[in-house]
Write a protein that holds these residues in place. Structure first.
Motif, PDB file in Angstrom:
ATOM      1  N   UNK A 532       0.829  -1.232   0.126  1.00  9.71           N
ATOM      2  CA  UNK A 532      -0.092  -0.140   0.103  1.00  9.71           C
ATOM      3  C   UNK A 532       1.026   1.126   0.063  1.00  9.71           C
ATOM      4  N   UNK A 533       2.052   1.428   0.686  1.00  7.36           N
ATOM      5  CA  UNK A 533       2.851   2.548   0.719  1.00  7.36           C
ATOM      6  C   UNK A 533       3.473   2.622  -0.378  1.00  7.36           C
ATOM      7  N   UNK A 534       3.900   1.622  -1.154  1.00 10.93           N
ATOM      8  CA  UNK A 534       4.507   1.992  -2.535  1.00 10.93           C
ATOM      9  C   UNK A 534       3.518   2.667  -3.584  1.00 10.93           C
ATOM     10  N   UNK A 535       2.222   1.951  -3.382  1.00 15.67           N
ATOM     11  CA  UNK A 535       1.283   2.435  -4.234  1.00 15.67           C
ATOM     12  C   UNK A 535       0.801   3.655  -4.091  1.00 15.67           C
ATOM     13  N   UNK A 536       0.904   4.267  -2.881  1.00 15.30           N
ATOM     14  CA  UNK A 536       0.365   5.496  -2.361  1.00 15.30           C
ATOM     15  C   UNK A 536       1.558   6.479  -2.881  1.00 15.30           C
ATOM     16  N   UNK A 537       2.715   6.082  -2.862  1.00 10.21           N
ATOM     17  CA  UNK A 537       3.708   7.140  -3.419  1.00 10.21           C
ATOM     18  C   UNK A 537       3.780   6.985  -4.999  1.00 10.21           C
ATOM     19  N   UNK A 538       3.619   5.895  -5.492  1.00  9.58           N
ATOM     20  CA  UNK A 538       3.651   5.950  -6.955  1.00  9.58           C
ATOM     21  C   UNK A 538       2.389   6.855  -7.675  1.00  9.58           C
ATOM     22  N   UNK A 539       1.156   6.866  -6.904  1.00  7.20           N
ATOM     23  CA  UNK A 539       0.017   7.598  -7.562  1.00  7.20           C
ATOM     24  C   UNK A 539       0.553   9.021  -7.180  1.00  7.20           C
ATOM     25  N   UNK A 540       1.250   9.408  -5.997  1.00  6.64           N
ATOM     26  CA  UNK A 540       1.349  11.024  -5.755  1.00  6.64           C
ATOM     27  C   UNK A 540       2.509  11.331  -7.146  1.00  6.64           C
TER      28      UNK A 540
END
Length: 598
Positions: A532-540
């Motif tokens: 989830x943390x990787x997905x959050x950073x990638x979306x930003x």
């Protein structure tokens, strides 16, 4: 009675540094009937020396400060020349305030002094040890000799003074002088006198440490740099006999001083040349110059100039302006932080001043210098018209060929049309500042670009326009900008593919054509594959990449917000590859929509 004289040589080593050396002599007549006196009736001091330096400069508009370290050497009794065993180091801090600006037509100055002298002149009294003969006669002789030679103890020195000079004629000026002195002994004093007199004299008379006196005089200045002082000294308090010689209660005095400039015209303003009275009974006291370090009115054939260089529109002072004096030997000078300057001395008569600064037109003014006075001058500089700035734009298609277009510069409500020129581009003059360059062409997507114009500089801009597609992939909805298709990134990164760039060109075109869309949020979304943390950073990162691309096409950064939501807002359940593809998306949500411009 006392007669003193001396010769002092000053050298200017720089604008703020002076060095000096002086030699003095004195003679004292002391009538005293005593059978066993051990001192002569006539006591002479030949060859007193003083030398040192002075560091001085202007610190405020009317305040001059100086630091003066020095050495004083007294001559031995009956001998010709200085006795270096009496070498006494000292240092003075001096200040002078010119009040002539505050009190017009009255050239009044105030002076302040604080210093310390490690006086070692008592070493000259080794012959009067009072071990033999009549003790009291020896003590009295020691007191007389101490007063005649000006022998004193290490001490703190303080003083206040004031002087003025009023022109009587073209060649004479007369002014009053007032001085107050206070000295405090900083040693144990003369033990020989204390031992000899203590049985008969109280401790208060022997050990008082403070001496105070005032002087009042009139000083006559002549055009030949010759000054005559006539006045009197009034004693306020004397030190004890073991601490120094008594201060006369009232004593008249006269002084004649002649100053010779060995290098005429080379001593800068700020050099001290006038003399003042030394402390009573002391011919070896180091330098006898004015406390202030400022040049008094000696040659009344000359005057000075004080001026302010102002901005003609605002009347505010212009710092760093250059002031020149055409036809005079005086060097050019720069105004201070308030736009003010002082110059001179100049011979009495007409004087031309020229003020300049690069961003202003020069201004020339003529004034008249009066003998012994300071002329007040205002110079008003008109601002130069700013050099024109311009922009040249080359509008090309994707093949690098020039195309017709409508080019406009926009800044708030200001609008400047940029017409085509004969070279095939677009050229226009515009005031310096930040502008938005807008380009529209039939069949092409609109473009904008920020342009900073500088006075006297032509800014070159080249923009490549893309053809408008026959079937648009982007349209405006009620709450969203709707895309036909999906923005695609390189797998696992925020790098846009060429297909996405073409789609974003249409988004930029829509935003440029619809300025009423005042705030749009770029939302980045992912599927649930991965942490989830990787997905959050990638979306930003992907949302920021889209925002950056649009701003390069001319969309104002203030209209765009980039925000990432990761996998928190799926469009469909992340159960199939097709659903996960739908969830990997970028959305343009309209947050603030104003009325459409007509």
């Amino acid at each position: 009675g006392q007669l003193v004289g001396g010769l002092q040589l000053d050298a200017t080593l720089g604008r703020h540094v002076e060095a000096w050396i002086g030699i003095g002599a004195g003679s004292n007549q002391n009538d005293r009937n005593a059978a066993y006196r051990e001192d002569p009736a006539l006591i002479t001091s030949l060859g007193d020396l003083g030398f040192g330096v002075k560091l001085h400069g202007q610190v405020l508009r009317d305040v001059h400060l100086a630091l003066r370290p020095y050495l004083s050497v007294s001559s031995a009794g009956g001998d010709l020349g200085a006795d270096f065993s009496s070498t006494s180091p000292g240092v003075d801090l001096l200040a002078s305030i010119d009040l002539s600006r505050l009190v017009p037509h009255v050239p009044l100055r105030l002076h302040f002094l604080i210093g310390y002298l490690q006086d070692r002149s008592s070493s000259l009294l080794t012959d009067l040890t009072c071990h033999g003969g009549t003790t009291y006669d020896c003590a009295y002789s020691r007191i007389v000799t101490t007063a005649a030679y000006g022998i004193r103890q290490p001490r703190l020195r303080m003083g206040l003074g004031a002087d003025a000079a009023f022109a009587l004629s073209r060649y004479l000026a007369l002014g009053p002088i007032f001085e107050y002195h206070l000295e405090a002994v900083a040693s144990s004093g003369d033990d020989v006198l204390r031992n000899a007199l203590s049985p008969k004299v109280s401790a208060g008379i022997l050990d008082g440490r403070v001496a105070q006196w005032m002087t009042f005089a009139a000083r006559l200045h002549t055009a030949a740099n010759l000054t005559l002082d006539i006045g009197f000294l009034a004693g306020l308090s004397s030190p004890g006999f073991a601490m120094g010689s008594p201060v006369p209660q009232v004593a008249g005095y006269g002084a004649l001083t002649w100053t010779v400039d060995l290098l005429p015209g080379r001593i800068p303003a700020g050099s001290a040349t006038a003399t003042t009275l030394p402390p009573p009974g002391n011919v070896s006291e180091a330098p006898t110059e004015t406390w202030s370090g400022t040049t008094p009115v000696l040659a009344v054939r000359e005057g000075r100039v004080h001026g302010i260089v102002r901005d003609r529109r605002t009347s505010l002072g212009v710092p760093g302006a250059m002031v020149r004096f055409p036809g005079r030997r005086a060097n050019a000078l720069l105004t201070d932080d308030l736009g003010e300057f002082d110059a001179g001395p100049f011979p009495a008569g007409p004087l031309v001043l020229l003020a300049s600064r690069p961003e202003y037109e020069d201004h020339r003014v003529e004034t008249t210098v009066a003998p012994g006075q300071t002329a007040q001058v205002n110079l008003y500089l008109p601002a130069r018209a700013p050099a024109p700035s311009s922009v040249r734009a080359d509008i090309l298609n994707e093949k690098g060929l020039p195309i017709p277009a409508t080019v406009t510069l926009l800044h708030g409500d200001r609008r400047v049309d940029v017409p085509p020129d004969i070279a095939g581009g677009f050229l226009a003059d515009a005031p310096a500042g930040e502008w938005n360059l807008r380009v529209d062409s039939d069949g092409y997507l609109a473009r904008e670009q920020q342009v900073a114009l500088t006075s006297g500089v032509q800014e070159r801009v080249q923009l490549v326009l893309r053809h408008r597609p026959l079937l648009p992939s982007v349209r405006l909805g009620d709450d969203f900008i709707l895309l036909k298709g999906t923005l695609v990134f390189e797998p696992g990164t925020a790098v846009l593919t060429p297909q996405s760039s073409a789609l974003l060109d249409e988004v930029a075109d829509l935003l440029i054509l619809h300025p009423e869309l005042r705030r749009v949020r770029i939302e980045g979304h992912t599927d649930n594959v991965g942490k989830p943390q990787v997905n959050q950073e990638l979306s930003e990162e992907r949302a920021r990449a889209v925002r950056t691309y649009l701003t390069k096409l001319g969309v104002s950064p203030d209209r765009l917000i980039a925000e990432g939501f990761g996998a928190s807002q799926p469009m469909a359940p992340n159960l199939t590859p097709q659903n996960r593809l739908k969830n990997r998306r970028v959305v343009f949500k309209i947050l603030d929509r104003g009325p459409k411009a007509r």
